[in-house]
Scaffold this motif. Structure first.
Motif, PDB file in Angstrom:
ATOM      1  N   SER A  12      -4.709   6.122  -7.412  1.00  0.00           N
ATOM      2  CA  SER A  12      -4.846   5.989  -5.956  1.00  0.00           C
ATOM      3  C   SER A  12      -5.055   7.373  -5.363  1.00  0.00           C
ATOM      4  CB  SER A  12      -3.592   5.336  -5.360  1.00  0.00           C
ATOM      5  OG  SER A  12      -3.309   4.115  -5.989  1.00  0.00           O
ATOM      6  N   VAL A  65       3.014   1.300  -5.414  1.00  0.00           N
ATOM      7  CA  VAL A  65       2.027   1.745  -6.404  1.00  0.00           C
ATOM      8  C   VAL A  65       2.732   2.336  -7.622  1.00  0.00           C
ATOM      9  CG1 VAL A  65       0.076   3.277  -6.822  1.00  0.00           C
ATOM     10  CG2 VAL A  65       0.289   2.122  -4.617  1.00  0.00           C
ATOM     11  N   LEU A 116      -3.636   8.017  -1.726  1.00  0.00           N
ATOM     12  CA  LEU A 116      -2.398   7.308  -1.399  1.00  0.00           C
ATOM     13  C   LEU A 116      -1.572   8.011  -0.330  1.00  0.00           C
ATOM     14  CD1 LEU A 116      -0.566   4.902  -2.070  1.00  0.00           C
ATOM     15  CD2 LEU A 116       0.474   6.295  -3.866  1.00  0.00           C
ATOM     16  N   CYS A 124       0.830  -1.205   0.000  1.00  0.00           N
ATOM     17  CA  CYS A 124       0.000   0.000   0.000  1.00  0.00           C
ATOM     18  C   CYS A 124       0.867   1.258   0.000  1.00  0.00           C
ATOM     19  CB  CYS A 124      -0.914   0.024   1.229  1.00  0.00           C
ATOM     20  SG  CYS A 124      -2.214  -1.214   1.210  1.00  0.00           S
ATOM     21  N   PRO A 152       3.568   4.154  -1.381  1.00  0.00           N
ATOM     22  CA  PRO A 152       3.702   4.858  -2.665  1.00  0.00           C
ATOM     23  C   PRO A 152       4.695   4.206  -3.616  1.00  0.00           C
ATOM     24  CG  PRO A 152       3.612   6.434  -0.875  1.00  0.00           C
ATOM     25  CD  PRO A 152       3.672   5.071  -0.230  1.00  0.00           C
TER      26      PRO A 152
END
Length: 220
Positions: free
Chosen positions: A158, A139, A161, A134, A136
């Protein structure tokens, strides 16, 4: 014509807010939920009810067979769900190995089949301490891969985020959302336990917003 997007929709308050954010952004939402053998499968019923009320396409995909490969989490195995705040080390027991990479990969495949260019995903900063998938950097790297994995690049969107669950709830309350239509508790009992990390963080977000959680909790 509205742009097709896929929203990974668990039925929890984060993805519920993301779902409505995508709708408010004028997207044509295709909701995608996963049964990965989670003990709180009750969240899928909440997701289905919301999608029916909004009249949006909703797929629930059974991928519970993956538990023969990625056990060891209190969310999917016979291990007691720890109590306490997300930042406590015991909450690492709730990590499902590689879960979000698997879910995002499937969602991107679905997006390609729909000729959609975006997959919405509800990760937020409160997850960063415990959940590597989850953060950064995860992602960002997944986004890089999803730009080259198919002939058509797909973006992972996201929107929350880098903000907290409190901020997500603030945004949702401004949209007038009813969080009684969401399920957060890691224990799939009749009422939310109020003690697991998911409940603790949810209740904290409501306190921070000087709001009352409409969900029913067990007496404790």
């Amino acid at each position: 014509m509205s742009e097709n997007v896929v929203v990974i929709y668990s039925g929890g308050m984060d993805s519920f807010t993301v779902l409505h954010k995508a709708i408010r952004d004028g997207k044509k939402v295709n909701a995608l939920s996963f049964d990965y053998g989670q003990r709180h499968k009750k969240e899928l019923d909440y997701a289905a009810n919301v999608c029916r009320s909004l009249n949006i396409p909703h797929k629930v995909v059974d991928i519970s067979a993956i538990n023969t490969l990625i056990g060891g989490s209190s969310l999917t195995s016979d291990i007691e769900v720890p109590e306490g705040h997300y930042e406590e080390p015991s909450m690492k027991q709730t990590v499902v190995p590689n879960r979000n990479m698997i879910l995002l990969s499937l969602a991107v495949g679905y997006a390609v089949s729909l000729e959609a260019n975006e997959v919405y995903y509800g990760a937020h900063s409160g997850d960063h301490a415990i959940y590597p998938d989850c953060r950064p950097e995860f992602v960002e790297k997944m986004n890089d891969v999803c730009h080259i994995a198919n002939y058509t690049p797909v973006d992972i969107v996201s929107p929350y985020l880098k903000v907290s669950k409190t901020d997500i709830l603030t945004d949702g309350l401004k949209m007038g959302l009813d969080y009684g239509l969401t399920w957060t508790c890691y224990n799939g009992r009749e009422k939310a336990c109020g003690k697991c990390g998911a409940c603790e963080e949810r209740l904290e977000a409501f306190r921070d917003n000087n709001a009352t959680d409409p969900l029913e909790y067990e007496a404790h």
